[in-house]
Design a protein around this motif. Structure first.
Motif, PDB file in Angstrom:
ATOM      1  N   ILE A 118       0.882  -1.009  -0.180  1.00  9.20           N
ATOM      2  CA  ILE A 118       0.000  -0.062   0.034  1.00  9.20           C
ATOM      3  C   ILE A 118       0.756   1.272  -0.079  1.00  9.20           C
ATOM      4  N   GLY A 119       0.380   2.383  -0.504  1.00  8.81           N
ATOM      5  CA  GLY A 119       0.957   3.623  -0.376  1.00  8.81           C
ATOM      6  C   GLY A 119       1.736   3.837   0.686  1.00  8.81           C
ATOM      7  N   ASP A 120       3.059   4.541   1.009  1.00  9.61           N
ATOM      8  CA  ASP A 120       3.419   4.840   2.396  1.00  9.61           C
ATOM      9  C   ASP A 120       2.803   6.012   2.405  1.00  9.61           C
ATOM     10  N   PRO A 121       1.920   6.328   3.416  1.00 15.50           N
ATOM     11  CA  PRO A 121       1.296   7.635   3.812  1.00 15.50           C
ATOM     12  C   PRO A 121       2.412   8.760   3.967  1.00 15.50           C
ATOM     13  N   SER A 122       3.659   8.558   4.358  1.00 10.12           N
ATOM     14  CA  SER A 122       4.464   9.614   4.820  1.00 10.12           C
ATOM     15  C   SER A 122       5.406  10.108   3.511  1.00 10.12           C
ATOM     16  N   VAL A 123       4.796   9.274   2.399  1.00 12.02           N
ATOM     17  CA  VAL A 123       5.941   9.882   1.269  1.00 12.02           C
ATOM     18  C   VAL A 123       5.435  11.071   0.716  1.00 12.02           C
ATOM     19  N   ASP A 124       6.477  11.897   0.259  1.00 15.42           N
ATOM     20  CA  ASP A 124       6.317  13.110  -0.092  1.00 15.42           C
ATOM     21  C   ASP A 124       7.521  13.279  -1.322  1.00 15.42           C
ATOM     22  N   THR A 125       7.613  12.292  -2.065  1.00 15.35           N
ATOM     23  CA  THR A 125       8.698  12.327  -3.326  1.00 15.35           C
ATOM     24  C   THR A 125       8.111  12.006  -4.388  1.00 15.35           C
ATOM     25  N   ARG A 157      -6.639  11.082  -6.792  1.00 11.58           N
ATOM     26  CA  ARG A 157      -7.735  11.546  -6.391  1.00 11.58           C
ATOM     27  C   ARG A 157      -7.745  12.305  -4.964  1.00 11.58           C
ATOM     28  N   ARG A 158      -6.426  12.060  -4.251  1.00 10.46           N
ATOM     29  CA  ARG A 158      -6.213  12.714  -3.079  1.00 10.46           C
ATOM     30  C   ARG A 158      -5.439  14.085  -3.047  1.00 10.46           C
ATOM     31  N   GLY A 159      -5.090  14.408  -4.457  1.00  6.81           N
ATOM     32  CA  GLY A 159      -4.573  15.586  -4.860  1.00  6.81           C
ATOM     33  C   GLY A 159      -2.837  15.385  -4.616  1.00  6.81           C
ATOM     34  N   TYR A 160      -2.275  14.267  -4.864  1.00  2.96           N
ATOM     35  CA  TYR A 160      -0.785  14.179  -4.643  1.00  2.96           C
ATOM     36  C   TYR A 160      -0.087  15.106  -5.564  1.00  2.96           C
ATOM     37  N   LYS A 161       0.673  16.004  -5.298  1.00  2.00           N
ATOM     38  CA  LYS A 161       1.236  16.981  -6.134  1.00  2.00           C
ATOM     39  C   LYS A 161       2.585  16.508  -6.876  1.00  2.00           C
ATOM     40  N   LYS A 162       3.497  15.738  -6.003  1.00  4.79           N
ATOM     41  CA  LYS A 162       4.779  15.440  -6.831  1.00  4.79           C
ATOM     42  C   LYS A 162       4.501  14.616  -7.976  1.00  4.79           C
ATOM     43  N   PRO A 163       5.534  14.425  -8.910  1.00  5.08           N
ATOM     44  CA  PRO A 163       5.314  13.816 -10.154  1.00  5.08           C
ATOM     45  C   PRO A 163       4.959  12.388 -10.003  1.00  5.08           C
ATOM     46  N   VAL A 164       4.217  11.761 -10.644  1.00  6.25           N
ATOM     47  CA  VAL A 164       4.019  10.275 -10.629  1.00  6.25           C
ATOM     48  C   VAL A 164       4.036   9.993 -12.054  1.00  6.25           C
ATOM     49  N   THR A 165       5.325   8.890 -12.315  1.00  3.77           N
ATOM     50  CA  THR A 165       5.288   8.505 -13.608  1.00  3.77           C
ATOM     51  C   THR A 165       5.077   6.747 -13.534  1.00  3.77           C
ATOM     52  N   HIS A 192      13.329   9.118  -5.606  1.00  2.19           N
ATOM     53  CA  HIS A 192      11.962   8.685  -5.863  1.00  2.19           C
ATOM     54  C   HIS A 192      11.629   7.521  -4.897  1.00  2.19           C
ATOM     55  N   THR A 193      10.361   7.400  -4.795  1.00  2.00           N
ATOM     56  CA  THR A 193       9.713   6.158  -4.308  1.00  2.00           C
ATOM     57  C   THR A 193       9.339   5.396  -5.340  1.00  2.00           C
ATOM     58  N   ILE A 194       9.577   4.077  -5.403  1.00  2.00           N
ATOM     59  CA  ILE A 194       9.293   3.143  -6.260  1.00  2.00           C
ATOM     60  C   ILE A 194       7.990   2.143  -5.936  1.00  2.00           C
ATOM     61  N   PHE A 195       7.284   1.807  -6.822  1.00  2.00           N
ATOM     62  CA  PHE A 195       6.305   0.827  -6.829  1.00  2.00           C
ATOM     63  C   PHE A 195       6.573  -0.042  -7.798  1.00  2.00           C
ATOM     64  N   ALA A 196       6.743  -1.407  -7.679  1.00  2.00           N
ATOM     65  CA  ALA A 196       6.837  -2.438  -8.809  1.00  2.00           C
ATOM     66  C   ALA A 196       6.328  -3.539  -8.536  1.00  2.00           C
ATOM     67  N   ALA A 197       5.394  -4.032  -9.654  1.00  2.71           N
ATOM     68  CA  ALA A 197       4.344  -4.935  -9.542  1.00  2.71           C
ATOM     69  C   ALA A 197       4.462  -6.065 -10.737  1.00  2.71           C
ATOM     70  N   GLY A 198       4.319  -7.302 -10.631  1.00  2.24           N
ATOM     71  CA  GLY A 198       4.301  -8.176 -11.683  1.00  2.24           C
ATOM     72  C   GLY A 198       4.710  -9.568 -11.474  1.00  2.24           C
ATOM     73  N   SER A 199       5.412 -10.136 -12.428  1.00  2.00           N
ATOM     74  CA  SER A 199       5.859 -11.424 -11.832  1.00  2.00           C
ATOM     75  C   SER A 199       7.275 -11.405 -11.092  1.00  2.00           C
ATOM     76  N   PRO A 200       7.545 -12.536 -10.420  1.00  2.00           N
ATOM     77  CA  PRO A 200       8.522 -12.150  -9.411  1.00  2.00           C
ATOM     78  C   PRO A 200       9.930 -12.052 -10.195  1.00  2.00           C
ATOM     79  N   GLU A 201      10.128 -12.370 -11.533  1.00  4.90           N
ATOM     80  CA  GLU A 201      11.191 -12.169 -12.167  1.00  4.90           C
ATOM     81  C   GLU A 201      11.393 -10.721 -12.372  1.00  4.90           C
ATOM     82  N   PHE A 202      10.276 -10.123 -13.070  1.00  3.96           N
ATOM     83  CA  PHE A 202       9.965  -8.496 -13.347  1.00  3.96           C
ATOM     84  C   PHE A 202      10.409  -7.680 -12.112  1.00  3.96           C
ATOM     85  N   VAL A 203       9.951  -8.108 -11.090  1.00  4.63           N
ATOM     86  CA  VAL A 203      10.092  -7.370  -9.953  1.00  4.63           C
ATOM     87  C   VAL A 203      11.519  -7.440  -9.353  1.00  4.63           C
TER      88      VAL A 203
END
Ligand SMILES: Cc1cc2nc3c(=O)[nH]c(=O)nc-3n(C[C@H](O)[C@H](O)[C@H](O)COP(=O)(O)OP(=O)(O)OC[C@H]3O[C@@H](n4cnc5c(N)ncnc54)[C@H](O)[C@@H]3O)c2cc1C
Ligand code: FES
Length: 349
Positions: free
Chosen positions: A201-208, A231-239, A299-310
């Protein structure tokens, strides 16, 4: 400016005059559960143990008179009117609490459609109470009576007032449950699902700045996280970087294009690993990432998919400077047992 103190952690945040408590918490990076943001669903209910607040107009069914007497309030509408307001929120480390998973909740398949070569999208509506979850979590779907084992599937949408859940299920050649979903589960049928599980889940203290990496149906939890953040108006770049084998394996581009048009801080790119086409990047994440993001140290990184991809993502982003504590991953392991958080991270029932 009022101060909101969270117990049991004792941490505090400022809340500007005129802001709701929910806004104050979100601006400081804390993720209080919420849904309608209008005093109608009760999702943002917390106990206020000190100070005064103006509750504003909320529905009785979302906050009963009895609950008001006990000190509860709806934070999406509550505005502090004392200098300090103390609320019960989070763990002793100010981590968000997770919802206790439910077993065998009854849902009806309201929609099923192919969205890519090997992927169907399912929409399920709850018959009873909606399942409560954080964006990024997953449920298990199966049919024990028909001998179909439960498997993990990530919820691809942020919570909605009607409790609808959207899933993207890829056909796994020779796999039992995914083929049952593709070939036998029909619109109008009732199924039982259990969850929500997991701590992706998103780390609530993240502001990067945030970089989301997804391959195949790994896109599902990433879409839910991105929808909730925007939806909650996160302002930092999300790619978002979506890796697919061919153009026919790419999906949800319409949704991402809409987010890109609507939110200046959102961008997405698609890379194809087995095709070279105009308008798409070409190559695996370990090849394209260094060109796109030579420095990921902030950056904060979120990665999801096959175990090899991750695994590849983790190794690549670390080479580009990403910090361990800012890397979050969800590997789609076959037949993983549901992961339930420690008791101190669960909300009381
Ligand atoms: C947290 C999490 C979230 C997930 N989210 C999603 C999601 O959103 N969307 C999605 O599509 N998937 C998701 N998955 C993957 C999903 O849970 C299943 O693993 C996937 O659908 C395959 O399940 P299955 O029952 O069809 O295949 P299984 O029957 O489990 O088989 C898996 C593979 O093993 C092979 N196999 C089976 N039996 C044997 C055998 N005896 N010998 C050799 N090989 C064998 C099959 O051919 C198949 O390739 C997620 C997984 C996790 C852990
Ligand atoms: S979010 Fe629905 S009542 Fe507050």
């Amino acid at each position: 400016m009022a101060r909101i103190i969270m117990q049991p952690s004792g941490k505090s945040v400022d809340c500007a005059y005129g802001d709701t408590v929910l806004m104050g918490l979100e601006k400081a990076g804390y993720a209080l559960p919420n849904n309608c943001r209008a005093g109608a669903c009760g999702e943002c209910k917390v106990k206020v143990t000190g100070g005064q607040f103006d509750q504003g107009m909320v529905l009785d069914m979302a906050l009963t008179q009895e609950e008001r007497k006990q000190g509860y309030g709806l934070m999406c509408m509550a505005k502090p009117i004392s200098e300090e307001l103390t609320i019960e929120w989070g763990t002793t480390d100010a981590q968000p609490k997770l919802f206790p998973p439910r077993e065998d909740a009854l849902f009806v398949v309201t929609e099923k459609r192919p969205i890519a070569q090997r992927v169907v999208e399912l929409r399920l509506r709850p018959v009873g109470q909606p399942i409560r979850y954080w964006p990024g979590q997953y449920v298990t779907i199966g049919n024990s009576r028909a001998g179909i084992p439960p498997r993990a599937y990530s919820i691809s949408n942020a919570p909605r007032p009607d409790g609808e859940l959207v899933f993207q299920v890829a056909r796994d050649e020779g796999g039992v449950t995914s083929n049952w979903v593709h070939d036998q589960l029909n619109i109008g049928e009732s199924i039982k699902i259990s969850g929500a599980y997991g701590t992706f889940i998103g780390d609530p203290s993240v502001d990067t700045p945030v970089l989301c990496l997804a391959a195949g149906t790994g896109l599902a939890p990433i879409l839910a996280l991105a929808e909730a953040a925007l939806r909650r108006g996160y302002k930092k770049p999300v790619t978002m970087l979506f890796s697919a084998r061919t153009k026919d394996d790419v999906y949800s581009q319409g949704l991402m294009a809409w987010w890109r048009t609507k939110h200046r801080n959102f961008d997405y790119k698609v890379t194809l690993t087995r095709e070279n086409l105009e308008g798409y990047l070409a190559g695996r994440v370990d090849v394209v990432l260094p060109q796109l993001f030579p420095d990921l140290s902030k950056h904060t990184i979120f990665a999801a998919g096959s175990p090899e991809f991750v695994d590849t993502c983790r190794a690549t982003v670390k080479q580009l400077g990403a910090k361990d504590e800012l890397i979050h991953t969800e590997g789609f392991f076959a037949q993983q047992q549901p992961v339930v958080a420690n008791a101190d991270r669960l909300l009381p029932l």
